[in-house]
Design a protein around this motif. Structure first.
Motif, short mmCIF file in Angstrom:
data_model
loop_
_atom_site.label_atom_id
_atom_site.label_comp_id
_atom_site.label_asym_id
_atom_site.label_seq_id
_atom_site.Cartn_x
_atom_site.Cartn_y
_atom_site.Cartn_z
N GLN A 104 0.82 -1.20 0.00
CA GLN A 104 0.00 0.00 0.00
C GLN A 104 0.86 1.25 0.00
O GLN A 104 2.01 1.22 0.48
CB GLN A 104 -0.92 0.00 1.22
N PRO A 105 0.33 2.34 -0.52
CA PRO A 105 1.07 3.61 -0.45
C PRO A 105 1.46 3.93 0.99
O PRO A 105 0.66 3.76 1.91
CB PRO A 105 0.06 4.62 -0.99
N GLY A 140 3.75 2.32 2.52
CA GLY A 140 4.32 1.11 3.09
C GLY A 140 5.78 0.92 2.75
O GLY A 140 6.41 1.77 2.10
N LYS A 148 5.35 5.11 -2.94
CA LYS A 148 4.33 5.86 -3.65
C LYS A 148 3.87 5.07 -4.87
O LYS A 148 4.63 4.24 -5.38
CB LYS A 148 4.91 7.20 -4.12
N PRO A 149 2.67 5.34 -5.35
CA PRO A 149 2.22 4.62 -6.56
C PRO A 149 3.20 4.76 -7.73
O PRO A 149 3.36 3.82 -8.52
CB PRO A 149 0.89 5.29 -6.87
N VAL A 179 2.69 -0.61 -6.04
CA VAL A 179 2.26 0.21 -4.92
C VAL A 179 0.85 0.70 -5.23
O VAL A 179 0.63 1.53 -6.11
CB VAL A 179 3.20 1.41 -4.68
N SER A 180 -0.11 0.15 -4.50
CA SER A 180 -1.51 0.46 -4.79
C SER A 180 -2.36 0.16 -3.57
O SER A 180 -2.05 -0.75 -2.79
CB SER A 180 -1.99 -0.37 -5.98
N SER A 181 -3.42 0.92 -3.44
CA SER A 181 -4.36 0.66 -2.35
C SER A 181 -5.49 -0.23 -2.84
O SER A 181 -6.38 -0.60 -2.06
CB SER A 181 -4.91 1.97 -1.80
#
Length: 116
Positions: free
Chosen positions: A13-14, A16, A86-87, A114-116
């Motif tokens: 996740q962003p 992280g 970051k994404p 990197v994604s939620s």
């Protein structure tokens, strides 16, 4: 010949963190530079961080302070600790080793998303 195998990629996740590992085998003593690069599909591969022959470390400006490269010489491992992801850090991260004779070796890469 030098063989490089990356591991540790995945979905995070962003904000992280993730740690990548690069295991080197073969003619290790010939390596002068070793580090990490990344590539987003459709874009050129870019430097993330690298150990130079003099033992110093170079970081890409955008990653300095968030990413840390380290190594375990006894185990022939190079790590990339990535924090505050970051994404836009989503990419295939590859390990690169360059020999004293000018040969370049690359691993197959590991995908970081990197994604939620």
């Amino acid at each position: 010949q030098v063989q490089l195998v990356e591991s540790g990629g995945g979905l995070v996740q962003p904000g992280g963190s993730l740690t990548l590992s690069c295991s080197a085998s073969g003619i290790i003593f010939s390596i002068s530079h070793m580090g990490w690069y990344r590539q987003v599909p459709g874009k050129e591969r870019e430097l993330v961080a690298i150990f130079t022959s003099g033992g110093s470390i170079n970081y890409a400006h955008s990653m300095k302070g968030r990413f840390t490269i380290s190594r375990d010489n006894a185990k022939n491992l190079v790590y990339l600790q990535m924090n505050s992801l970051k994404p836009e850090d989503t990419a295939v991260y590859s390990c690169r080793a360059s020999s004293n004779s000018g040969m370049d070796y690359w691993g197959k890469g590991t995908l970081v998303t990197v994604s939620s």
